[in-house]
Scaffold this motif. Sequence first.
Motif, PDB file in Angstrom:
ATOM      1  N   PRO A 134       0.820  -1.218   0.000  1.00 26.77           N
ATOM      2  CA  PRO A 134       0.000   0.000   0.000  1.00 26.77           C
ATOM      3  C   PRO A 134       0.850   1.263   0.000  1.00 26.77           C
ATOM      4  O   PRO A 134       1.969   1.284   0.496  1.00 26.77           O
ATOM      5  N   ILE A 135       0.284   2.306  -0.550  1.00 25.88           N
ATOM      6  CA  ILE A 135       0.994   3.582  -0.695  1.00 25.88           C
ATOM      7  C   ILE A 135       0.975   4.341   0.630  1.00 25.88           C
ATOM      8  O   ILE A 135      -0.070   4.543   1.224  1.00 25.88           O
ATOM      9  N   GLN A 136       2.155   4.742   1.070  1.00 21.83           N
ATOM     10  CA  GLN A 136       2.302   5.567   2.263  1.00 21.83           C
ATOM     11  C   GLN A 136       2.875   6.931   1.893  1.00 21.83           C
ATOM     12  O   GLN A 136       2.279   7.946   2.171  1.00 21.83           O
ATOM     13  N   LYS A 137       4.058   6.946   1.271  1.00 21.84           N
ATOM     14  CA  LYS A 137       4.750   8.196   0.929  1.00 21.84           C
ATOM     15  C   LYS A 137       4.445   8.589  -0.510  1.00 21.84           C
ATOM     16  O   LYS A 137       4.565   7.782  -1.415  1.00 21.84           O
ATOM     17  N   VAL A 138       4.098   9.868  -0.675  1.00 21.94           N
ATOM     18  CA  VAL A 138       3.723  10.393  -1.990  1.00 21.94           C
ATOM     19  C   VAL A 138       4.617  11.575  -2.324  1.00 21.94           C
ATOM     20  O   VAL A 138       4.796  12.478  -1.507  1.00 21.94           O
ATOM     21  N   GLY A 139       5.181  11.572  -3.526  1.00 24.24           N
ATOM     22  CA  GLY A 139       5.938  12.706  -4.031  1.00 24.24           C
ATOM     23  C   GLY A 139       5.106  13.409  -5.092  1.00 24.24           C
ATOM     24  O   GLY A 139       4.474  12.754  -5.924  1.00 24.24           O
ATOM     25  N   LEU A 140       5.088  14.726  -5.064  1.00 23.30           N
ATOM     26  CA  LEU A 140       4.281  15.506  -5.997  1.00 23.30           C
ATOM     27  C   LEU A 140       5.178  16.546  -6.655  1.00 23.30           C
ATOM     28  O   LEU A 140       5.682  17.449  -5.996  1.00 23.30           O
ATOM     29  N   LEU A 179       5.138   8.619  -7.204  1.00 28.14           N
ATOM     30  CA  LEU A 179       5.527   9.964  -7.613  1.00 28.14           C
ATOM     31  C   LEU A 179       4.493  10.442  -8.619  1.00 28.14           C
ATOM     32  O   LEU A 179       4.266   9.796  -9.638  1.00 28.14           O
ATOM     33  N   ILE A 180       3.857  11.571  -8.308  1.00 27.21           N
ATOM     34  CA  ILE A 180       2.881  12.163  -9.210  1.00 27.21           C
ATOM     35  C   ILE A 180       3.575  13.309  -9.939  1.00 27.21           C
ATOM     36  O   ILE A 180       3.899  14.329  -9.340  1.00 27.21           O
ATOM     37  N   SER A 181       3.824  13.112 -11.223  1.00 27.24           N
ATOM     38  CA  SER A 181       4.455  14.136 -12.054  1.00 27.24           C
ATOM     39  C   SER A 181       3.346  14.979 -12.654  1.00 27.24           C
ATOM     40  O   SER A 181       2.794  14.647 -13.703  1.00 27.24           O
ATOM     41  N   TYR A 182       3.012  16.066 -11.982  1.00 28.96           N
ATOM     42  CA  TYR A 182       1.856  16.869 -12.377  1.00 28.96           C
ATOM     43  C   TYR A 182       2.279  17.981 -13.331  1.00 28.96           C
ATOM     44  O   TYR A 182       2.327  19.158 -12.965  1.00 28.96           O
ATOM     45  N   TYR A 183       2.578  17.590 -14.543  1.00 34.21           N
ATOM     46  CA  TYR A 183       2.870  18.528 -15.629  1.00 34.21           C
ATOM     47  C   TYR A 183       2.496  17.848 -16.931  1.00 34.21           C
ATOM     48  O   TYR A 183       2.736  16.656 -17.104  1.00 34.21           O
ATOM     49  N   ASP A 184       1.850  18.577 -17.815  1.00 29.74           N
ATOM     50  CA  ASP A 184       1.428  17.985 -19.083  1.00 29.74           C
ATOM     51  C   ASP A 184       2.175  18.547 -20.291  1.00 29.74           C
ATOM     52  O   ASP A 184       1.923  18.145 -21.412  1.00 29.74           O
ATOM     53  N   ILE A 185       3.098  19.453 -20.037  1.00 30.66           N
ATOM     54  CA  ILE A 185       3.985  19.958 -21.091  1.00 30.66           C
ATOM     55  C   ILE A 185       5.393  19.503 -20.734  1.00 30.66           C
ATOM     56  O   ILE A 185       5.907  19.850 -19.669  1.00 30.66           O
ATOM     57  N   PRO A 186       6.033  18.700 -21.595  1.00 27.53           N
ATOM     58  CA  PRO A 186       7.354  18.185 -21.244  1.00 27.53           C
ATOM     59  C   PRO A 186       8.418  19.283 -21.201  1.00 27.53           C
ATOM     60  O   PRO A 186       8.617  20.000 -22.174  1.00 27.53           O
ATOM     61  N   LYS A 187       9.051  19.404 -20.056  1.00 29.76           N
ATOM     62  CA  LYS A 187      10.184  20.317 -19.875  1.00 29.76           C
ATOM     63  C   LYS A 187      11.343  19.464 -19.389  1.00 29.76           C
ATOM     64  O   LYS A 187      11.175  18.608 -18.520  1.00 29.76           O
ATOM     65  N   SER A 188      12.501  19.712 -19.937  1.00 28.38           N
ATOM     66  CA  SER A 188      13.636  18.827 -19.694  1.00 28.38           C
ATOM     67  C   SER A 188      14.001  18.703 -18.219  1.00 28.38           C
ATOM     68  O   SER A 188      14.349  17.615 -17.758  1.00 28.38           O
ATOM     69  N   ILE A 189      13.910  19.751 -17.440  1.00 30.78           N
ATOM     70  CA  ILE A 189      14.270  19.685 -16.026  1.00 30.78           C
ATOM     71  C   ILE A 189      13.285  18.800 -15.265  1.00 30.78           C
ATOM     72  O   ILE A 189      13.674  18.020 -14.394  1.00 30.78           O
ATOM     73  N   LEU A 190      12.006  18.895 -15.598  1.00 33.12           N
ATOM     74  CA  LEU A 190      10.996  18.058 -14.941  1.00 33.12           C
ATOM     75  C   LEU A 190      11.149  16.594 -15.347  1.00 33.12           C
ATOM     76  O   LEU A 190      11.014  15.692 -14.512  1.00 33.12           O
TER      77      LEU A 190
END
Length: 173
Positions: A30-36, A110-121
Amino acid sequence: MFLNYLKIFFLKYTLRNKWQELTILAGTAPIQKVGLLIDATVFSKNEGLIKELIFQGFLQENISVLVYTDTLNKKESYTLPTFNYDIINWNGVIIEAVVNEFIATKFDVLISYYDIPKSILLLITNHSKAQFKVGFSSIDKRFNHLMITTSSEKYPIFVQELFKYLKILNKLE
């Protein structure tokens, strides 16, 4: 200005040639730690997204947030850890301690909350030690295990879909 474009070009080149394969999902712990990881240049409702995740069942103290913005104002104080392209050097190495700590943390998701690809993200998502990575379908499929098709402004729909699939995968208690 030109040097920033050159730096971004080298970062994209490094990312394209050294991206890491996603690991196959192992186990249904089960999920405990979440990265956003949020792109604040496109999405401005950070608090609403966090509240929606808490409402669905994640604990606030288990959510770590990292926010990207194009321009960082030195005089402004930010409530969440915020960064921009200045955290990388010419070799594509991240030199900011907060970002390195975020990458090294073993998140359950890990929730990668971006819909435009940027190299740093993409670099942060790629190097993250998270066991399960979730993002938008507009981002390259090599970076995320689960991709949700919606826009970043519709965060309640994104969170609803996320929890629906996490229940199907037995990732929730």
